[in-house]
Design a protein around this motif. Structure first.
Motif, PDB file in Angstrom:
ATOM      1  N   PRO A  94       6.154 -17.115  71.691  1.00 48.10           N
ATOM      2  CA  PRO A  94       6.395 -18.696  72.431  1.00 48.10           C
ATOM      3  C   PRO A  94       6.274 -19.872  71.719  1.00 48.10           C
ATOM      4  O   PRO A  94       5.235 -19.873  71.218  1.00 48.10           O
ATOM      5  N   ASN A  95       6.988 -21.186  71.757  1.00 52.21           N
ATOM      6  CA  ASN A  95       6.623 -22.512  71.771  1.00 52.21           C
ATOM      7  C   ASN A  95       4.927 -22.933  72.047  1.00 52.21           C
ATOM      8  O   ASN A  95       5.675 -22.182  73.487  1.00 52.21           O
ATOM      9  N   ILE A  96       4.268 -23.467  72.172  1.00 54.15           N
ATOM     10  CA  ILE A  96       3.075 -24.517  72.079  1.00 54.15           C
ATOM     11  C   ILE A  96       3.801 -25.597  73.330  1.00 54.15           C
ATOM     12  O   ILE A  96       3.727 -26.770  71.914  1.00 54.15           O
ATOM     13  N   ASN A  97       3.376 -26.234  74.068  1.00 51.55           N
ATOM     14  CA  ASN A  97       4.486 -27.257  74.044  1.00 51.55           C
ATOM     15  C   ASN A  97       3.051 -28.072  74.869  1.00 51.55           C
ATOM     16  O   ASN A  97       3.540 -29.161  75.484  1.00 51.55           O
ATOM     17  N   GLU A  98       1.714 -27.529  74.956  1.00 50.51           N
ATOM     18  CA  GLU A  98       0.826 -28.210  75.146  1.00 50.51           C
ATOM     19  C   GLU A  98      -0.363 -28.084  74.825  1.00 50.51           C
ATOM     20  O   GLU A  98      -0.467 -26.830  74.175  1.00 50.51           O
ATOM     21  N   VAL A  99      -1.634 -28.454  74.467  1.00 50.86           N
ATOM     22  CA  VAL A  99      -3.092 -28.280  73.781  1.00 50.86           C
ATOM     23  C   VAL A  99      -4.026 -28.749  75.674  1.00 50.86           C
ATOM     24  O   VAL A  99      -4.008 -29.592  75.988  1.00 50.86           O
ATOM     25  N   LYS A 100      -4.610 -27.635  75.648  1.00 50.04           N
ATOM     26  CA  LYS A 100      -5.655 -27.992  76.601  1.00 50.04           C
ATOM     27  C   LYS A 100      -7.055 -27.787  76.255  1.00 50.04           C
ATOM     28  O   LYS A 100      -6.620 -27.368  75.096  1.00 50.04           O
ATOM     29  N   ASP A 141       4.614 -28.416  64.222  1.00 44.24           N
ATOM     30  CA  ASP A 141       4.977 -29.954  64.399  1.00 44.24           C
ATOM     31  C   ASP A 141       5.801 -30.017  65.882  1.00 44.24           C
ATOM     32  O   ASP A 141       6.242 -29.769  66.713  1.00 44.24           O
ATOM     33  N   GLY A 142       5.922 -31.197  66.007  1.00 45.06           N
ATOM     34  CA  GLY A 142       6.192 -31.554  67.319  1.00 45.06           C
ATOM     35  C   GLY A 142       6.116 -33.529  67.476  1.00 45.06           C
ATOM     36  O   GLY A 142       5.803 -34.135  66.456  1.00 45.06           O
ATOM     37  N   ILE A 143       6.802 -33.926  68.821  1.00 49.22           N
ATOM     38  CA  ILE A 143       6.619 -35.142  68.683  1.00 49.22           C
ATOM     39  C   ILE A 143       6.238 -35.029  70.362  1.00 49.22           C
ATOM     40  O   ILE A 143       6.423 -34.510  71.406  1.00 49.22           O
ATOM     41  N   VAL A 162      -2.906 -32.867  76.019  1.00 44.62           N
ATOM     42  CA  VAL A 162      -1.180 -33.038  74.829  1.00 44.62           C
ATOM     43  C   VAL A 162      -0.190 -32.739  76.017  1.00 44.62           C
ATOM     44  O   VAL A 162      -0.360 -31.222  75.400  1.00 44.62           O
ATOM     45  N   GLN A 163       0.893 -33.475  75.819  1.00 47.57           N
ATOM     46  CA  GLN A 163       1.364 -32.341  76.239  1.00 47.57           C
ATOM     47  C   GLN A 163       2.979 -32.696  74.502  1.00 47.57           C
ATOM     48  O   GLN A 163       2.967 -33.993  74.140  1.00 47.57           O
ATOM     49  N   PHE A 164       3.772 -31.673  74.346  1.00 51.85           N
ATOM     50  CA  PHE A 164       4.733 -31.785  73.219  1.00 51.85           C
ATOM     51  C   PHE A 164       6.181 -32.040  73.452  1.00 51.85           C
ATOM     52  O   PHE A 164       6.365 -31.196  74.818  1.00 51.85           O
TER      53      PHE A 164
END
Length: 164
Positions: A94-100, A141-143, A162-164
């Motif tokens: 799965p893509n990681i869309n956030e950092v906790k 990598d992401g925005i 943080v959310q990507f």
């Protein structure tokens, strides 16, 4: 055993003691190395000039120029094939869309803001927990879509930072 994929066409490659089999057929081409990145191949009286244009060791992708035409080749080795067979290949990760937050603590420094482009491993922020500074890094990598904390904020474990 290896698998090379050119476009959507797979080729099974087997290396034996002194021969190479491609899709169970003997590879009997005449190959000469021209220089570090170029080769000359003769097959059925047809000459081919091959240049290794680019190699990405991380993604296992090679871009070849054959007689001036570009071909993207994806390579899978024994381990990749075994993981794929077991349903554990990275393409299904799965893509990681956030950092906790990995633990409760205090945000000492925020290095990114909304709209920033980050590369895998870039330092996003520093979290102080139990008198230790922990650098939280981008998982890929992401925005940056949103930064949900500021310097000086206290955070709880598993809080989205943080959310990507």
């Amino acid at each position: 055993m290896y698998k090379a994929i050119i476009g959507d066409k797979p080729f099974n490659i087997q290396l034996k003691e002194d021969e190479i089999l491609i899709n169970d057929k003997l590879f009997s081409w005449d190959i000469s190395k021209v220089n570090e990145h170029s080769y000359h191949i003769l097959k059925n009286d047809i000459s081919y000039r091959i240049e290794v244009a680019e190699i990405n060791y991380k993604t296992k992708e090679v871009i070849l120029k054959i007689n001036g035409h570009k071909y993207e080749v994806k390579v899978k080795d024994k381990l990749d094939l075994l993981l794929e067979k077991l349903g554990m290949d990275m393409s299904t990760a799965p893509n990681i869309n956030e950092v906790k937050a990995p633990m409760p603590g205090l945000i000492l420094q925020v290095n990114v803001s909304e709209g920033d482009e980050v590369k895998e491993g870039d330092a996003l922020m520093i979290l102080e927990a139990m008198k230790m500074e922990n650098v939280l890094k981008a998982p890929g990598d992401g925005i940056i879509k949103a930064v949900n904390v500021n310097q000086g904020d206290g955070v709880e474990k598993n809080q989205v930072l943080v959310q990507f």
